[in-house]
Design a protein around this motif. Structure first.
Motif, PDB file in Angstrom:
ATOM      1  N   GLY A  11      35.614 -11.885  -4.506  1.00  0.00           N
ATOM      2  CA  GLY A  11      35.961 -13.283  -4.692  1.00  0.00           C
ATOM      3  C   GLY A  11      35.516 -13.887  -6.001  1.00  0.00           C
ATOM      4  N   VAL A  12      34.746 -13.155  -6.793  1.00  0.00           N
ATOM      5  CA  VAL A  12      34.287 -13.655  -8.092  1.00  0.00           C
ATOM      6  C   VAL A  12      35.364 -13.369  -9.143  1.00  0.00           C
ATOM      7  CG1 VAL A  12      32.545 -13.436  -9.897  1.00  0.00           C
ATOM      8  CG2 VAL A  12      31.873 -13.319  -7.485  1.00  0.00           C
ATOM      9  N   VAL A  13      35.840 -14.397  -9.816  1.00  0.00           N
ATOM     10  CA  VAL A  13      36.840 -14.219 -10.868  1.00  0.00           C
ATOM     11  C   VAL A  13      36.116 -13.916 -12.172  1.00  0.00           C
ATOM     12  CG1 VAL A  13      38.685 -15.306 -12.188  1.00  0.00           C
ATOM     13  CG2 VAL A  13      38.491 -15.735  -9.719  1.00  0.00           C
ATOM     14  N   ALA A  14      36.348 -12.724 -12.717  1.00  0.00           N
ATOM     15  CA  ALA A  14      35.671 -12.303 -13.940  1.00  0.00           C
ATOM     16  C   ALA A  14      36.599 -12.236 -15.137  1.00  0.00           C
ATOM     17  CB  ALA A  14      35.017 -10.937 -13.739  1.00  0.00           C
ATOM     18  N   ALA A  15      37.912 -12.427 -14.929  1.00  0.00           N
ATOM     19  CA  ALA A  15      38.853 -12.375 -16.049  1.00  0.00           C
ATOM     20  C   ALA A  15      40.157 -13.028 -15.635  1.00  0.00           C
ATOM     21  CB  ALA A  15      39.107 -10.931 -16.479  1.00  0.00           C
ATOM     22  N   ALA A 190      34.360  -3.259 -23.979  1.00  0.00           N
ATOM     23  CA  ALA A 190      35.207  -3.842 -25.022  1.00  0.00           C
ATOM     24  C   ALA A 190      34.690  -5.201 -25.461  1.00  0.00           C
ATOM     25  CB  ALA A 190      36.645  -3.965 -24.516  1.00  0.00           C
ATOM     26  N   SER A 191      34.116  -5.949 -24.536  1.00  0.00           N
ATOM     27  CA  SER A 191      33.641  -7.294 -24.869  1.00  0.00           C
ATOM     28  C   SER A 191      32.490  -7.274 -25.864  1.00  0.00           C
ATOM     29  CB  SER A 191      33.219  -8.041 -23.602  1.00  0.00           C
ATOM     30  OG  SER A 191      31.938  -7.617 -23.138  1.00  0.00           O
ATOM     31  N   THR A 192      31.826  -6.133 -26.002  1.00  0.00           N
ATOM     32  CA  THR A 192      30.736  -6.022 -26.976  1.00  0.00           C
ATOM     33  C   THR A 192      31.250  -5.720 -28.377  1.00  0.00           C
ATOM     34  OG1 THR A 192      30.369  -3.628 -26.771  1.00  0.00           O
ATOM     35  CG2 THR A 192      29.312  -5.057 -25.127  1.00  0.00           C
ATOM     36  N   GLY A 193      32.547  -5.422 -28.511  1.00  0.00           N
ATOM     37  CA  GLY A 193      33.102  -5.043 -29.804  1.00  0.00           C
ATOM     38  C   GLY A 193      32.903  -3.581 -30.130  1.00  0.00           C
ATOM     39  N   ALA A 194      32.614  -2.758 -29.119  1.00  0.00           N
ATOM     40  CA  ALA A 194      32.289  -1.355 -29.369  1.00  0.00           C
ATOM     41  C   ALA A 194      33.485  -0.532 -29.818  1.00  0.00           C
ATOM     42  CB  ALA A 194      31.684  -0.730 -28.110  1.00  0.00           C
ATOM     43  N   GLY A 195      34.703  -0.914 -29.448  1.00  0.00           N
ATOM     44  CA  GLY A 195      35.888  -0.158 -29.825  1.00  0.00           C
ATOM     45  C   GLY A 195      36.579   0.459 -28.616  1.00  0.00           C
ATOM     46  N   GLU A 345      43.021  -7.006 -24.359  1.00  0.00           N
ATOM     47  CA  GLU A 345      43.097  -8.368 -23.837  1.00  0.00           C
ATOM     48  C   GLU A 345      41.726  -9.021 -23.855  1.00  0.00           C
ATOM     49  OE1 GLU A 345      45.500 -10.334 -20.206  1.00  0.00           O
ATOM     50  OE2 GLU A 345      43.842  -9.035 -19.559  1.00  0.00           O
ATOM     51  N   GLN A 346      40.694  -8.263 -23.484  1.00  0.00           N
ATOM     52  CA  GLN A 346      39.346  -8.819 -23.471  1.00  0.00           C
ATOM     53  C   GLN A 346      38.905  -9.230 -24.867  1.00  0.00           C
ATOM     54  OE1 GLN A 346      37.439  -9.473 -20.777  1.00  0.00           O
ATOM     55  NE2 GLN A 346      35.945 -10.414 -22.147  1.00  0.00           N
ATOM     56  N   VAL A 347      39.180  -8.381 -25.852  1.00  0.00           N
ATOM     57  CA  VAL A 347      38.776  -8.678 -27.225  1.00  0.00           C
ATOM     58  C   VAL A 347      39.533  -9.892 -27.754  1.00  0.00           C
ATOM     59  CG1 VAL A 347      38.841  -7.812 -29.601  1.00  0.00           C
ATOM     60  CG2 VAL A 347      38.022  -6.343 -27.752  1.00  0.00           C
ATOM     61  N   GLN A 348      40.819  -9.985 -27.458  1.00  0.00           N
ATOM     62  CA  GLN A 348      41.639 -11.066 -28.002  1.00  0.00           C
ATOM     63  C   GLN A 348      41.400 -12.398 -27.308  1.00  0.00           C
ATOM     64  OE1 GLN A 348      45.796 -10.067 -28.209  1.00  0.00           O
ATOM     65  NE2 GLN A 348      45.477  -8.333 -29.586  1.00  0.00           N
ATOM     66  N   ARG A 349      41.142 -12.370 -26.008  1.00  0.00           N
ATOM     67  CA  ARG A 349      41.147 -13.619 -25.236  1.00  0.00           C
ATOM     68  C   ARG A 349      39.826 -13.914 -24.545  1.00  0.00           C
ATOM     69  NH1 ARG A 349      47.132 -13.160 -22.374  1.00  0.00           N
ATOM     70  NH2 ARG A 349      48.245 -12.483 -24.241  1.00  0.00           N
ATOM     71  N   GLY A 350      38.908 -12.974 -24.556  1.00  0.00           N
ATOM     72  CA  GLY A 350      37.676 -13.168 -23.809  1.00  0.00           C
ATOM     73  C   GLY A 350      36.474 -13.327 -24.711  1.00  0.00           C
ATOM     74  N   ARG A 351      35.328 -13.086 -24.148  1.00  0.00           N
ATOM     75  CA  ARG A 351      34.071 -13.169 -24.873  1.00  0.00           C
ATOM     76  C   ARG A 351      33.133 -12.123 -24.288  1.00  0.00           C
ATOM     77  NH1 ARG A 351      31.187 -18.779 -23.170  1.00  0.00           N
ATOM     78  NH2 ARG A 351      29.585 -17.823 -24.494  1.00  0.00           N
ATOM     79  N   LEU A 352      31.937 -12.021 -24.821  1.00  0.00           N
ATOM     80  CA  LEU A 352      30.974 -11.063 -24.297  1.00  0.00           C
ATOM     81  C   LEU A 352      30.746 -11.324 -22.811  1.00  0.00           C
ATOM     82  CD1 LEU A 352      28.833  -8.834 -24.804  1.00  0.00           C
ATOM     83  CD2 LEU A 352      27.202 -10.694 -25.217  1.00  0.00           C
TER      84      LEU A 352
END
Length: 376
Positions: A11-15, A190-195, A345-352
């Motif tokens: 039930g937790v929305v994470a993205a 991906a959210s860390t920018g690792a590649g 998608e995470q890199v473009q639209r999300g954050r860490l």
């Protein structure tokens, strides 16, 4: 720890995602605006990549051009194999060996990197299976379709049209499925920018767990143990009496039948019509499915335990000539396209991604002075 702790994050929305919707109540899977029922068995895996990756890469080519680029990527990835890999890796499971080889793909966030990461599970899994059979790895044929080339590199024989179509149906069906454990792992990295390569390796490592990607093979073990359709009821009832789980039934999300099971059952029947499946094997599977569903309903009337994707995955992959010990690696070959899409998608639209935890350990104790060593 209290009973209301939500350690599974239900039930937790994470993205927020445009990629897939898993409607467990309705038994529906939507992939970027397309119902799975409308595309499984009709699209090649290359078409699915074009769908999932749109807007995430600059100047993404059309599906036919993407297919050619993916073929060239298979050749690029094959060049990463070394002469001593056979001796070093053939003792590992196919998934573990493939994971080690995939780590050779350099990190990056561009389309060539993404294509190499999609090519890698196919090329490396085929090579490992050949080594385990005492045969040399085969080089890719970049003009072939992704599914057909995979099957040829495993068996050493050209795949039939029906075999390639069946494997395409599988790869399309498992390409993406909401925020499952491996996809969430890929998004966190991906959210860390690792590649992309790091994100895909994280997804692959999560997929290795038997609670996520490691269950299709035991379905075949169950069918082998039952042997004949008329033995299904006795065997299944005995297994339930022992408290054993029936492999291929029940899902954490779907409260009705898993739509992926229906897509793969249809693909298996089409393969059978083309002579690519032993008729007795299909009859046994369908008898076991009917009997298992009836037994589960009678014993556990308050629970929904329908056929899930694992059941017909096992039968389809067996029918196209892939060994059961490689099934999780083949799952990765389909899911990697979704991992790449979610990572982008995470890199473009999300954050860490940095969730909060609740400390439930002991309270701080009074500090005690450590005795100083005696002078020498």
């Amino acid at each position: 720890m209290t009973d209301d702790d939500n350690n599974g994050l239900e039930g937790v929305v994470a993205a927020h995602t445009v990629l897939s919707e898993v409607d467990g109540a309705a038994g529906r899977l939507v992939l970027r605006g397309h119902a799975l029922d409308d595309i499984a068995g009709r699209w090649r895996y290359e078409d699915m990549l074009a769908l999932l990756w749109q807007d995430f890469f600059a100047q993404l080519p059309s599906a036919p051009e993407l297919a050619l680029a993916l073929g060239r990527a298979r050749t690029d990835v094959a060049a990463l194999l070394r002469a001593d890999d056979h001796a070093m890796l053939s003792a590992l499971t196919p998934l573990e060996a493939m994971r080690a080889l995939l780590a050779r793909v350099p990190d990056g966030d561009d389309l060539p990197t993404a294509l190499r990461l999609v090519a890698a599970p196919v090329v490396f899994t085929a090579a490992v299976l050949r080594w385990k059979a005492g045969e040399p790895a085969l080089v890719p044929e970049p003009e072939a379709s992704h599914a057909a080339d995979f099957l040829r590199m495993v068996s050493g024989r050209p795949a039939t049209w029906a075999q390639a179509a069946a494997l395409d149906a599988y790869l399309v069906t498992v390409a993406d499925h909401g925020l499952n454990a491996s996809t969430f792992a890929a998004r966190v990295v991906a959210s860390t920018g690792a590649g992309l390569a790091s994100a895909v390796l994280a997804g692959l490592s999560a997929l290795k767990g038997p609670l996520h990607g490691g269950a299709p093979g035991p379905v075949l073990d169950m069918l082998d143990a039952i042997g004949h359709a008329d033995a299904a009821a006795h065997w299944l009832e005995a297994a339930l009496d022992r408290g054993e789980r029936l492999m291929g039934f029940g899902h954490r999300i779907y409260r009705v039948r898993d739509p992926r099971a229906d897509a793969l059952k249809k693909a298996l029947r089409q393969l059978a019509q083309a002579g690519g499946v032993e008729a007795g094997r299909v009859a046994l599977a369908e008898a076991v499915e009917r009997t298992a569903l009836a037994s589960l309903q009678a014993r556990k009337p308050g629970r929904v335990l329908e056929t899930n994707v694992e059941f017909y995955t096992a039968l389809l992959l067996e029918a196209v000539g892939l060994p059961r010990e490689a099934f999780t690696a083949v799952f990765a070959a389909g899911r990697v396209g979704g991992w790449v899409a979610h990572a982008r998608e995470q890199v473009q639209r999300g954050r860490l991604i940095r969730p909060q935890s609740v400390y439930v350990g002991p309270a701080p104790a009074a500090a005690t002075r450590v005795a100083e060593p005696a002078a020498v």
